[in-house]
Design a protein around this motif. Structure first.
Motif, PDB file in Angstrom:
ATOM      1  N   VAL A 199       6.154   4.802   0.427  1.00 60.60           N
ATOM      2  CA  VAL A 199       5.708   3.632   1.183  1.00 60.60           C
ATOM      3  C   VAL A 199       6.365   3.652   2.553  1.00 60.60           C
ATOM      4  O   VAL A 199       7.443   4.214   2.733  1.00 60.60           O
ATOM      5  CB  VAL A 199       6.046   2.306   0.462  1.00 60.60           C
ATOM      6  N   VAL A 227       5.946   7.843  -5.592  1.00 53.98           N
ATOM      7  CA  VAL A 227       5.243   6.923  -4.709  1.00 53.98           C
ATOM      8  C   VAL A 227       6.009   6.880  -3.395  1.00 53.98           C
ATOM      9  O   VAL A 227       7.248   6.816  -3.395  1.00 53.98           O
ATOM     10  CB  VAL A 227       5.190   5.516  -5.345  1.00 53.98           C
ATOM     11  N   TRP A 231       0.869  -1.173   0.000  1.00 54.11           N
ATOM     12  CA  TRP A 231       0.000   0.000   0.000  1.00 54.11           C
ATOM     13  C   TRP A 231       0.906   1.223   0.000  1.00 54.11           C
ATOM     14  O   TRP A 231       2.037   1.170   0.454  1.00 54.11           O
ATOM     15  CB  TRP A 231      -0.985  -0.017   1.169  1.00 54.11           C
ATOM     16  N   HIS A 232       0.415   2.310  -0.538  1.00 48.93           N
ATOM     17  CA  HIS A 232       1.279   3.454  -0.782  1.00 48.93           C
ATOM     18  C   HIS A 232       0.470   4.749  -0.812  1.00 48.93           C
ATOM     19  O   HIS A 232      -0.762   4.728  -0.707  1.00 48.93           O
ATOM     20  CB  HIS A 232       1.983   3.281  -2.132  1.00 48.93           C
ATOM     21  N   LEU A 288       0.879   9.402   3.940  1.00 45.69           N
ATOM     22  CA  LEU A 288       0.735   7.996   4.301  1.00 45.69           C
ATOM     23  C   LEU A 288      -0.237   7.792   5.461  1.00 45.69           C
ATOM     24  O   LEU A 288      -0.965   6.797   5.493  1.00 45.69           O
ATOM     25  CB  LEU A 288       2.098   7.393   4.642  1.00 45.69           C
ATOM     26  N   TRP A 328       0.828   8.830  -2.979  1.00 47.64           N
ATOM     27  CA  TRP A 328       1.543   9.638  -3.965  1.00 47.64           C
ATOM     28  C   TRP A 328       1.842  10.969  -3.322  1.00 47.64           C
ATOM     29  O   TRP A 328       0.953  11.629  -2.787  1.00 47.64           O
ATOM     30  CB  TRP A 328       0.682   9.822  -5.211  1.00 47.64           C
ATOM     31  N   ARG A 343      10.882   6.604  -0.784  1.00 51.94           N
ATOM     32  CA  ARG A 343      10.349   7.353  -1.923  1.00 51.94           C
ATOM     33  C   ARG A 343      10.767   6.604  -3.182  1.00 51.94           C
ATOM     34  O   ARG A 343      11.945   6.306  -3.378  1.00 51.94           O
ATOM     35  CB  ARG A 343      10.937   8.761  -1.896  1.00 51.94           C
TER      36      ARG A 343
END
Length: 176
Positions: free
Chosen positions: A52, A50, A42-43, A107, A45, A132
């Protein structure tokens, strides 16, 4: 000269597709360079990349290291099929930096069912890595095979024998 304009327009459209797909979907597949399989993460933007969070009680980030590259595949939110694939450069964000703070804010909004919603930022700073994944180069061709992989090893199991009395409870006929 016209060729350069077309190439930059294509690059712009590719970046727009990646950004829109990453914003719409909460799940992507990441295959670190040298790893045999892609893993779902799951992430969020944030700022053209992206981001995480993992390790320390969050999702595993096997094989993702600062300075490495990874192949990312994003899915379509409505059809769940592969939409776009690209290569990304991995950067570790240091806690307390403006880049880390911005990424963590994004996040936090995507993290579901966190056990410590009020102090999650502190825990991530202590125990987790925030990465990143910045897109580099042109879009990659979508794979034609299924890309299936065995589940990651885990001591957790859901397969157990059915209790002896369960069929009677489920299938007993009610008397009137």
């Amino acid at each position: 000269m016209e060729r350069t304009t077309t190439a930059s327009a294509e690059d712009f459209l590719d970046r727009a597709l990646v950004e829109e797909a990453a914003k719409k979907s909460g799940l992507l597949w990441v295959q670190p360079a040298g790893q045999p399989h892609a893993r779902p993460l799951w992430h969020a933007w944030h700022d053209g990349a992206v981001v995480v969070v993992g390790e320390g009680g969050e999702q595993p980030l096997h094989g993702l290291a600062a300075g490495a590259t990874a192949a990312l595949t994003l899915r379509s939110k409505d059809k769940w099929g592969r939409l776009v694939a690209f290569t990304a450069t991995v950067t570790l964000l240091a806690p307390g930096t403006p880049a880390w703070d911005g990424a963590v804010e994004e996040l936090k909004g995507k993290r579901l069912n966190a056990p410590d919603t009020d102090t999650i930022t502190d825990r991530w700073a202590r125990e987790c890595r925030v990465l990143r994944l910045e897109p580099t180069g042109p879009l990659a061709a979508l794979p034609t095979d299924a890309l299936t992989a065995p589940p990651m090893p885990s001591p957790v199991t859901t397969r157990q024998p059915v209790p002896a009395g369960l069929p009677k409870l489920l299938f007993k006929k009610r008397k009137r």
